[in-house]
Scaffold this active site. Structure first.
Site, PDB file in Angstrom:
ATOM      1  N   LYS A  83      52.060 111.590 -41.983  1.00  6.08           N
ATOM      2  CA  LYS A  83      52.237 110.594 -40.921  1.00  6.08           C
ATOM      3  C   LYS A  83      51.831 109.237 -41.459  1.00  6.08           C
ATOM      4  CE  LYS A  83      53.281 110.476 -36.445  1.00  6.08           C
ATOM      5  NZ  LYS A  83      54.046 111.467 -35.681  1.00  6.08           N
TER       6      LYS A  83
HETATM    7  N1  GLU Z   1      57.729 111.204 -35.212  1.00  3.93           N
HETATM    8  C1  GLU Z   1      58.387 112.414 -34.846  1.00  3.93           C
HETATM    9  C2  GLU Z   1      57.360 113.505 -34.596  1.00  3.93           C
HETATM   10  O1  GLU Z   1      56.218 113.229 -34.293  1.00  3.93           O
HETATM   11  C3  GLU Z   1      59.493 112.804 -35.830  1.00  3.93           C
HETATM   12  C4  GLU Z   1      59.028 113.082 -37.224  1.00  3.93           C
HETATM   13  C5  GLU Z   1      60.168 113.305 -38.226  1.00  3.93           C
HETATM   14  O2  GLU Z   1      61.315 113.314 -37.824  1.00  3.93           O
HETATM   15  O3  GLU Z   1      59.853 113.437 -39.407  1.00  3.93           O
HETATM   16  O4  GLU Z   1      57.659 114.660 -34.614  1.00  3.93           O
END
Ligand code: GLU
Length: 427
Positions: free
Chosen positions: A115
């Site tokens: 993240k």
């Molecule tokens: N931000 C989204 C989540 O928390 C998508 C993450 C992604 O597609 O890699 O799942």
């Protein structure tokens, strides 16, 4: 993005990462995970923090702080979004990275978890300033990202345009400007984005709600639904459910909430927000605050905003029978226990919002192969993964007599632990 109150975090001084680790140990106990594996999986593998300068429109320089965290890469490259929000901290990004590992494992995707985040309110910047910030942040994290290492995507307050700037900056540095489409997901379709990606989180959430309603004998089409947060995930889930014929009685965003017992016209609410910045003031609706919204009389509640929204203080008053977490981390562990005792079913974030990363995976596969799928193909593959994941987590919940979060975590942790054990430790 929606309402910013986070009572539990402030009150009990338990950080978001502490909460993620507490959830981890509860599930680790269920599967009897050994201490060595616990010590490996309860920490983040790699954390990068950068303070970097950005030139503003008036020629001044502002220094921002950004992070990229990789919790785990045992099953595959790290995967996860990037958020731009004024409250971003390394602690929050670590928790979100850990949850990405479990989310990918629940959906059976060949990824670990990561993240990123920058502490900034992008709504206070011009488009040019957001572009400068995005490009500079990308150069800072470039050494640890890449299509086989760690693949960013959108999250709170980031969007396809921002992914396009990340793609361009990464490709300029790492590939002499020739695009590397698999380096980032959630891109515009013109640059190799996938059909259906923009709607994937909301659509995936609706697929698991449908499954849960069948399992728990809830008549979905007669349900009254409340959605907290009217960003990408919340507004899409509300729209799909509205189109199915459900009554969406309440929605909110960071400015406040609106209520109409007869149901809100969701396309009209979307139009209203486009012109007035917020859902607040929508004609024919009653204004409610965040606390009132969560406690409205309804059958299904969809938290689609930020963390720490459902706490031991407010869950005794929740009326919903089913809660589907489109947001990451909206419910504290104490709140989970109370909801379980009250017989309220919680579809946890790592299941309920896994649709986004699942279609990100499809986008990555399409980018690697330069072979693109139709929207029907994307949606039908998404449905299969969400339906199967729900059935597997529900079976685990029944097997161990635990709530759906612990069941989802137990399956995910087992899978990542097995991958880690098979790989062994090098050197
Ligand atoms: N931000 C989204 C989540 O928390 C998508 C993450 C992604 O597609 O890699 O799942």
């Amino acid at each position: 993005m929606a309402v910013v109150e986070s009572p539990t975090r402030d009150k009990h001084q338990q950080s978001l990462f502490d909460i993620a680790v507490e959830q981890f140990h509860i599930a680790a106990d269920v599967i009897g995970l050994d201490d060595d594996m616990r010590s490996m999986l309860s920490v983040c593998k790699r954390q990068l923090t950068a303070n970097f300068p950005v030139e503003m429109d008036d020629g001044s320089i502002r220094v921002f702080t950004g992070h990229r965290v990789q919790h785990n890469t045992a099953p595959g490259p790290a995967k996860g979004g990037i958020r731009f929000h004024q409250d971003v901290t390394i602690d929050e990004v670590k928790a979100l990275a850990m949850w990405m590992t479990w989310k990918c494992a629940v959906a059976g995707l060949p990824y670990g978890g990561g993240k990123g985040g920058v502490a900034v309110n992008p709504k206070l910047l011009s488009q040019g300033e957001v572009q400068n910030l995005t490009r500079r942040y990308t150069t800072e994290i470039e050494p640890i990202i890449g299509p086989q290492r760690d693949i960013p995507a959108p999250d709170v307050n980031t969007n396809p345009q921002i992914m396009a700037w990340i793609l361009d900056t990464y490709s300029t540095i790492a590939n002499r400007g020739v695009p590397v489409p698999a380096a980032v997901t959630g891109k515009p379709i013109l640059l190799g984005g996938s059909q259906g990606r923009a709607e994937a989180t909301g659509r995936g959430c609706v697929f698991v709600i449908e499954e849960a309603c069948k399992t728990h004998n809830i008549d979905l089409l007669k349900s009254r639904i409340v959605v907290q947060g009217f960003g990408n995930a919340g507004s899409t889930a509300a729209l799909i459910l509205h189109e199915m014929g459900c009554k969406i009685v309440g929605v909110s965003d960071s400015h406040g909430g609106i209520y109409n017992a007869d149901g809100l016209d969701i396309p009209a609410v979307m139009e209203h927000k486009k012109h007035n910045v917020s859902v607040v003031g929508f004609p024919g609706s009653e204004e409610v605050n965040n606390g009132q919204l969560l406690e409205l009389d309804c059958d299904i509640l969809i938290p689609a905003a930020l963390e720490g929204q459902l706490t031991e203080e407010n869950v005794p008053n929740i009326k919903a029978k089913l809660i589907a977490e489109a947001a990451n981390g909206p419910t504290t562990p104490e709140a989970d226990r109370i909801l379980y005792d009250r017989g309220i079913v919680v579809l946890p974030d790592i299941l309920a919002n896994a649709g986004g990363v699942t279609v990100s995976y499809f986008e990555w596969v399409q980018g690697m192969q330069s072979f693109y799928w139709t929207e029907e193909e994307v949606n039908s593959r998404l449905k299969r993964i969400m339906v199967d994941a729900f059935a597997a987590v529900n079976a685990t919940s029944n097997q161990y007599h635990v709530h759906m979060r612990t069941a989802a975590l137990a399956r995910a942790i087992q899978r990542v632990a097995d991958a880690t054990r098979m790989r062994g430790i090098y050197p």
